[in-house]
Scaffold this motif. Structure first.
Motif, PDB file in Angstrom:
ATOM      1  N   GLN A 216       0.622  -0.776   0.047  1.00 14.35           N
ATOM      2  CA  GLN A 216      -0.032   0.027   0.079  1.00 14.35           C
ATOM      3  C   GLN A 216       0.439   0.744   0.414  1.00 14.35           C
ATOM      4  OE1 GLN A 216      -1.998   1.577   3.449  1.00 14.35           O
ATOM      5  NE2 GLN A 216      -4.185   0.643   2.606  1.00 14.35           N
ATOM      6  N   GLN A 238      -4.930   6.538  -1.216  1.00 16.76           N
ATOM      7  CA  GLN A 238      -3.907   5.154  -0.967  1.00 16.76           C
ATOM      8  C   GLN A 238      -4.363   4.013  -1.739  1.00 16.76           C
ATOM      9  OE1 GLN A 238      -1.721   4.666   1.843  1.00 16.76           O
ATOM     10  NE2 GLN A 238      -1.752   6.412   2.477  1.00 16.76           N
ATOM     11  N   THR A 240      -3.044  -0.394  -3.074  1.00 15.60           N
ATOM     12  CA  THR A 240      -2.417  -1.485  -3.108  1.00 15.60           C
ATOM     13  C   THR A 240      -1.775  -1.371  -3.889  1.00 15.60           C
ATOM     14  OG1 THR A 240      -3.994  -2.256  -0.702  1.00 15.60           O
ATOM     15  CG2 THR A 240      -2.398  -3.687  -1.899  1.00 15.60           C
TER      16      THR A 240
END
Length: 439
Positions: A216, A238, A240
C-alpha cells in the motif's frame, strides 16, 4: 535532467531505443525485497516445513557470478559455518536489468525485444550497506544517467577483460561486463569493497510484490503513465500495488515527479519504505505461507554473485537486519548535479558525494537533512527523523574488533549519526511519504 517531450497519443508499443536518446522502459527493484525473501527463509525454518522449504529455495538459486577485486582491494572470504546474523557489516549491490530476454509473455513481442535484449542495462542500481554493529542500514540508489569512470572489468565469459572508460554512462556497466563490472564501478566510485551482488529482472518485481499480498502506497496526486506495461492510472490517496501494476509503478518516470530518473528514484523510495513497514510490522513475518512464497519469488528471479549462492549466507545477512529498526533504515539518492556537457546527464556532487562515501567507508550512521526527493513528500514531518539507538545485537552477531564481512574499516566510535548535506535526498523506512504525480 529531463527526457524528450511526451507524445500526444499513446503509442501501440515502445519504439526501438537508441541508448541515451529515447525513453525506454526500466525496472525498479529494491534491496529490501531481496532481503525480505531472505527473512522468509529464516522464519519458515522455524516451522514444520523447514527442511523442505530450505531445500526447495536452495535448489532455485541460480549459478553465481564471480566478483573481481580492484587493484589494492582484497577479496573478503565468506566462510560462514553457523546460521546466525553475519559477523560484521555487509555491502551488497543489487542491479535491476531492463532486459526482456527469456521473460516470455508481453516481453516476447518484437518491440519489447528491440528495446532491450541480452544482458541489458543496470537502469536501477542500489547498494545495501549494513553497519558492522547492525544498528543502521543505508540503501543508496545510483542514477542511471550518472557519468562516471568505468574501470577495466573481467569479461563475463571469463576470457580476458573489457576495456574501461574514463567517462561513461553508469547504466552501461552491466551490458559492458556483467554484474562484476557494475560492482567494480561502484567500488571505484565509493571506495568500498563489495563482496556481494545480484541481478534481478522484471519478473522478480511482480512475483515478490504478489508474494507479500501487495504494497500500500500513498499518492499525493494521481499517477498516470501510458509508457509502462500495463499503463498506470492511479487516483490520489492510498493504492495497493500488486504484481505487474507494482512493477509499472516502480518503472514509471513520466508519471511521477518531474518525469526524470531522479524523480523515479524518490518514487521508488516511497514504495520501499512502505514495503519495509509491511514486512516488519504488517503481519508478513507471522505468515509462513507468505514468507515461503516470498523466498521462492526472490531466488527464482535473481542471478546472484557466487558469494550469495549459499542460502546460509542469505539467511545470515537477513538476520543482521532483525534489530535495526525502521527509523535506522535510510534510503538515499547518490548526490549529483547536472553535467555541464549534457543537460540530460548528471555527475557526482563533489562535496555531498564525498560525505556519503566517507560515511559508507567509515561505517557511520547518517541523518538526512534534505528533502524526500522530486517525486515524494512527507505530509506529517518537517524534518527527517534522526536515527535512534537500537537494541544491541546478540553475541553471535557482534564482530570482533576489526572483523568485517564487508571489507570496511572497524566501526567508528563517533556518537550519533553524521548529518549529510541538505542536497542529499531520501527518507527513512519509518517515514510514511506520498508520491507526487507528474501532472
Amino acid at each position: 535532467m529531463t527526457d524528450l517531450p511526451r507524445r500526444h497519443q499513446r503509442a501501440r508499443g515502445p519504439a526501438p531505443v537508441r541508448h541515451g536518446r529515447l525513453p525506454r522502459r526500466r525496472v525498479g527493484i529494491s534491496a529490501v525485497k531481496l532481503f525480505a525473501g531472505v527473512v522468509a527463509v529464516v522464519l519458515v525454518s522455524s516451522v514444520s516445513v523447514a527442511a523442505y522449504a530450505v531445500w526447495d529455495v536452495a535448489r532455485s538459486v541460480k549459478p553465481g557470478v564471480h566478483l573481481a577485486a580492484l587493484p589494492g582491494h582484497t577479496a573478503i572470504p565468506q566462510d560462514i559455518p553457523n546460521v546466525g546474523a553475519i559477523a560484521g557489516g555487509v555491502n551488497l549491490l543489487l542491479a535491476g536489468t531492463d532486459t526482456r530476454s527469456g521473460l516470455g509473455g508481453v516481453y516476447n513481442s518484437s518491440d519489447e525485444q528491440d528495446a532491450s535484449t541480452g544482458e541489458g542495462n543496470n537502469d536501477v542500481t542500489m547498494l545495501l550497506h549494513i553497519a558492522q554493529d547492525h544498528k543502521s542500514m543505508m540503501v543508496v540508489s545510483f542514477p542511471r544517467d550518472l557519468m562516471v569512470r568505468i574501470p577495466t572489468c573481467p569479461a563475463p565469459d571469463g576470457n580476458g577483460t573489457v576495456s574501461g572508460s574514463s567517462y561513461a554512462q553508469f547504466n552501461t556497466a552491466l551490458s559492458r561486463g556483467g554484474l562484476a563490472c557494475v560492482v567494480l564501478t561502484v567500488e571505484k566510485l565509493t571506495g568500498l569493497t563489495i563482496p556481494f551482488g545480484a541481478v534481478i529482472n522484471f519478473n522478480g518485481v511482480s512475483a515478490m510484490s504478489t508474494a507479500v499480498g501487495g504494497v500500500q502506497v500513498c499518492l499525493a496526486s494521481p499517477v498516470t503513465d501510458d509508457y509502462t506495461n500495463p499503463p498506470l492510472d492511479l487516483p490520489a490517496g492510498q493504492s495497493t500495488l500488486v504484481g505487474d501494476e507494482a512493477l509499472s509503478f516502480l518503472r514509471s518516470r513520466h508519471g511521477v515527479g518531474d518525469g526524470s530518473d531522479l524523480g523515479r528514484i524518490s518514487n521508488q523510495q516511497v514504495f520501499l519504505s512502505a514495503l519495509a513497514r509491511k514486512i516488519v510490522s504488517g503481519g508478513v513475518l507471522s505468515n509462513p505461507v507468505a514468507l515461503y512464497a516470498l523466498a521462492k519469488a526472490a531466488v527464482q528471479n535473481v542471478t546472484p554473485s557466487d558469494t550469495l549462492t549459499n542460502p546460509t549466507t542469505l539467511v545470515q545477512i537477513a538476520l543482521a537486519l532483525k534489530d535495526t529498526g525502521l527509523q535506522n533504515m535510510v534510503f538515499l539518492q547518490y548526490p549529483v548535479v547536472s553535467d555541464p556537457d549534457n543537460p540530460n546527464r548528471v555527475i557526482p556532487d563533489d562535496n555531498a558525494s564525498s560525505a556519503v562515501n566517507d560515511a559508507l567507508v567509515n561505517d557511520q550512521p547518517v541523518a538526512l537533512t534534505g528533502t524526500t526527493g522530486r517525486a515524494a513528500e512527507d505530509p506529517t514531518a518537517t524534518a527527517t527523523p534522526t536515527p535512534t539507538d537500537s537494541s544491541t545485537p546478540s553475541d553471535s552477531a557482534s564482530p570482533a574488533p576489526g572483523d568485517s564481512g564487508s571489507g570496511t574499516p572497524a566501526p567508528s566510535t563517533t556518537s550519533g549519526p553524521v548529518e549529510l548535506p541538505s542536497s542529499v535526498t531520501g527518507q527513512t523506512a519509518a517515514q510514511q511519504t506520498c508520491t507526487k504525480g507528474n501532472n
